[in-house]
Design an enzyme around this catalytic site. Structure first.
Site, short mmCIF file in Angstrom:
data_model
loop_
_atom_site.label_atom_id
_atom_site.label_comp_id
_atom_site.label_asym_id
_atom_site.label_seq_id
_atom_site.Cartn_x
_atom_site.Cartn_y
_atom_site.Cartn_z
CB CYS A 95 -0.79 -0.09 1.07
SG CYS A 95 -1.89 -1.33 1.15
CB CYS A 151 0.51 -7.98 5.91
SG CYS A 151 0.63 -8.83 4.28
FE1 SF4 Z 1 -2.57 -1.06 3.94
FE2 SF4 Z 1 -2.43 -3.29 5.53
FE3 SF4 Z 1 -0.60 -0.66 5.12
FE4 SF4 Z 1 -3.44 -0.88 6.07
S1 SF4 Z 1 -1.31 -0.87 7.48
S2 SF4 Z 1 -2.76 0.93 4.28
S3 SF4 Z 1 -3.41 -2.57 4.87
S4 SF4 Z 1 -0.23 -2.18 3.87
#
Ligand code: SF4
Length: 231
Positions: free
Chosen positions: A201, A227
């Site tokens: 992301c 993740c």
């Molecule tokens: Fe994406 Fe995880 Fe960051 Fe949320 S915490 S924006 S799901 S990578």
């Protein structure tokens, strides 16, 4: 197929393929033992090498993309290109809450305060739900990506999700991946060769410097390195 039979099957494949069978040999084992509708390919849209290789043997295979709402434009463009140019079925997995709804319920930018919870809601839960419909899932995890991935097997029983996990690119290097994509004209995210060897992301991904761990740009500055999908 019962869970015991699936576990046995994964063990037999791991023995037969050993530690360094080729991606094509690994995918062939899946194609010979399972039908296309039993199989999913997880893809972050950093590149489409894995979907392309699987589609060579299993055309029309489902490609699961975690559409978190936080992706780079380049990643969404790659997703569209993959659907247009490969014989695959891209399935967008969306979280229960939109980003706006999550902001409203949890406060803005949860990723900065509690990335584990943000990843759980936007990646782990949607993927877990989607995988319930399959027997085998492919991932593009490579041993060279980080110290936590050096022992990645080609085929294993995935206890967390209750299905067979196959990592055909485990033995590949980053250069192997880029070379294959170039030679076979496979779609690649423009960011991949522009400082982002690992792409997640946008708020949680920064470019990495020459010689840095390829995943050093993921959740940089935080203890988090995964993740929660590849446990
Ligand atoms: Fe994406 Fe995880 Fe960051 Fe949320 S915490 S924006 S799901 S990578």
């Amino acid at each position: 197929m019962t869970e015991t039979a699936m576990k046995d099957s994964a063990e037999q494949a791991a023995d037969a393929l050993g530690w360094d069978a080729s991606a094509q040999e690994t995918i062939a084992w899946v194609a010979e033992n399972f039908s296309t509708d039993q199989v999913a390919v997880a893809c972050s849209m950093a590149d489409a090498v894995l979907p392309a290789l699987v589609a060579d043997r299993m055309p029309g295979v489902d490609v699961l993309f975690l559409d978190t709402g936080y992706h780079f434009g380049e990643t969404l463009g790659t997703r569209d290109l993959v659907q247009e140019s490969l014989d695959v079925n891209v399935v967008d997995l969306t979280p229960e809450l939109t980003v706006a709804e999550q902001d409203e319920q949890y406060g803005k930018d949860l990723f900065a305060r509690d990335p584990a919870e943000c990843c759980r809601m936007r990646k782990v839960v949607p993927l877990n739900k989607a995988l319930e419909g399959y027997t085998v899932w492919f991932t593009g995890v490579r041993r060279d990506e980080s110290p936590t991935r050096t022992e990645t097997p080609l085929v294993t029983w995935d206890e967390t999700h209750g299905l067979i996990k196959v990592n055909p690119l485990a033995t590949w290097s980053f250069d192997d991946l880029v070379d294959y994509a170039t030679d076979h004209r496979v779609p690649v995210n423009m960011l991949l060769t522009n400082g982002y060897p690992s792409i997640g992301c946008e708020p949680c991904t920064r470019p990495v410097a020459e010689g840095e761990d390829p995943r050093a740009g993921r959740w940089a500055g935080l203890a988090k390195t995964e993740c929660g999908i590849h446990l």
